[in-house]
Scaffold this active site. Structure first.
Site, PDB file in Angstrom:
ATOM      1  N   ASP A   1       1.252  -0.069   3.168  1.00 46.09           N
ATOM      2  CA  ASP A   1       2.434  -1.031   3.914  1.00 46.09           C
ATOM      3  C   ASP A   1       1.687  -2.195   3.881  1.00 46.09           C
ATOM      4  O   ASP A   1       0.275  -2.521   3.842  1.00 46.09           O
ATOM      5  CB  ASP A   1       2.403  -0.443   5.061  1.00 46.09           C
ATOM      6  CG  ASP A   1       3.084   0.678   5.263  1.00 46.09           C
ATOM      7  OD1 ASP A   1       3.723   1.089   4.159  1.00 46.09           O
ATOM      8  OD2 ASP A   1       3.165   1.424   6.233  1.00 46.09           O
TER       9      ASP A   1
HETATM   10  N1  URA Z   1       0.554   5.620   5.552  1.00 44.76           N
HETATM   11  C1  URA Z   1       1.153   4.845   6.306  1.00 44.76           C
HETATM   12  O1  URA Z   1       1.976   4.950   7.171  1.00 44.76           O
HETATM   13  N2  URA Z   1       1.222   3.419   5.611  1.00 44.76           N
HETATM   14  C2  URA Z   1       0.315   3.190   4.753  1.00 44.76           C
HETATM   15  O2  URA Z   1       0.328   2.242   4.198  1.00 44.76           O
HETATM   16  C3  URA Z   1      -0.313   4.310   4.082  1.00 44.76           C
HETATM   17  C4  URA Z   1      -0.343   5.617   4.724  1.00 44.76           C
END
Ligand code: URA
Length: 229
Positions: free
Chosen positions: A101
């Site tokens: 993310d």
């Molecule tokens: N899980 C998440 O919620 N976000 C990420 O960036 C990676 C794994």
């Protein structure tokens, strides 16, 4: 293959820059400095640039320390992408193997080898991803057993694969996943009534984020790291 061509093709750096690096004694072959850009590199020769092994030209594999506010994509109209952070020529075909993310930091693998990146991301390969998680509220004792059993996330029809949670203190844990569903860590904690406030990926399979890297920096993977996937 000539040394300057080898380095240029293996790193994506322009030939002129490579020649300067060779001249300034940054290049070693089989443990000896080599300043001859026309030197013929043979198969099995160990080529080091600034002390790092440079595998023979071919597909490229690297690790990046993703900072916050960057996107795991090849292009984006609003935010810098992880590819924009690579100070390399010839970035065509390079892509992140999996996504973090925008606010998640840590290890991202980048390659131009589509089959290899598929092995990183395919849940069938069970390539473990390890995350350091900070939560808003203390992590409840039910969380680790629920993660180990698998959690049914909203709008999904299959429970998550078994995941391990190692509690570090009240609001910190190390979580190991075998898959990478959309916002998976955040959604798993949300399913337990908690909220992730910081997320950092430490490793993928046996490849660990290099502690010498600062956020935004990258390095090429070693031959062993590539072969480990
Ligand atoms: N899980 C998440 O919620 N976000 C990420 O960036 C990676 C794994």
């Amino acid at each position: 293959m000539r040394l300057d061509k080898y380095l240029s093709q293996a790193t994506g750096l322009p030939r002129s820059q490579v020649k300067r690096l060779i001249k300034s004694q940054k290049v070693q072959i089989n443990d000896a400095v080599n300043q001859d850009h026309g030197f013929q590199v043979k198969s099995g020769d160990l080529v080091l640039l600034d002390g790092r092994e440079i595998p023979p030209p071919g597909p490229r594999y690297l690790m990046l320390y993703k900072p916050q506010d960057t996107i795991c994509a090849t292009e984006d109209p609003e935010h810098p992408t992880v590819i924009d952070l690579l100070d390399l020529d010839n970035i065509k075909n390079l892509h992140p193997a999996g996504r973090l993310d925008i606010d998640t930091t840590g290890l991202v693998l980048i390659t131009d080898d589509g089959q290899w990146s598929h092995r990183v991301t395919s849940p069938r390969r069970h390539c473990d991803k390890v995350y350091l998680v900070t939560t808003e509220d203390p992590i409840s004792p039910e969380t680790a057993p629920a993660f180990a059993e698998g959690i049914m996330l909203r709008n999904e029809d299959q429970p998550t694969l078994p995941a391990t949670l190692e509690q570090l203190d009240d609001c910190h844990a190390r979580v190991t996943l075998q898959e990478g569903r959309y916002h998976q860590v955040k959604r798993m904690f949300a399913a337990m009534g908690n909220k992730v406030v910081a997320l950092h990926r430490e490793s993928i399979g046996s490849i660990t984020l290099d502690e010498d890297l600062e956020p935004g920096e990258f390095r090429f993977l070693t031959a062993e790291e590539v072969a480990s996937i």
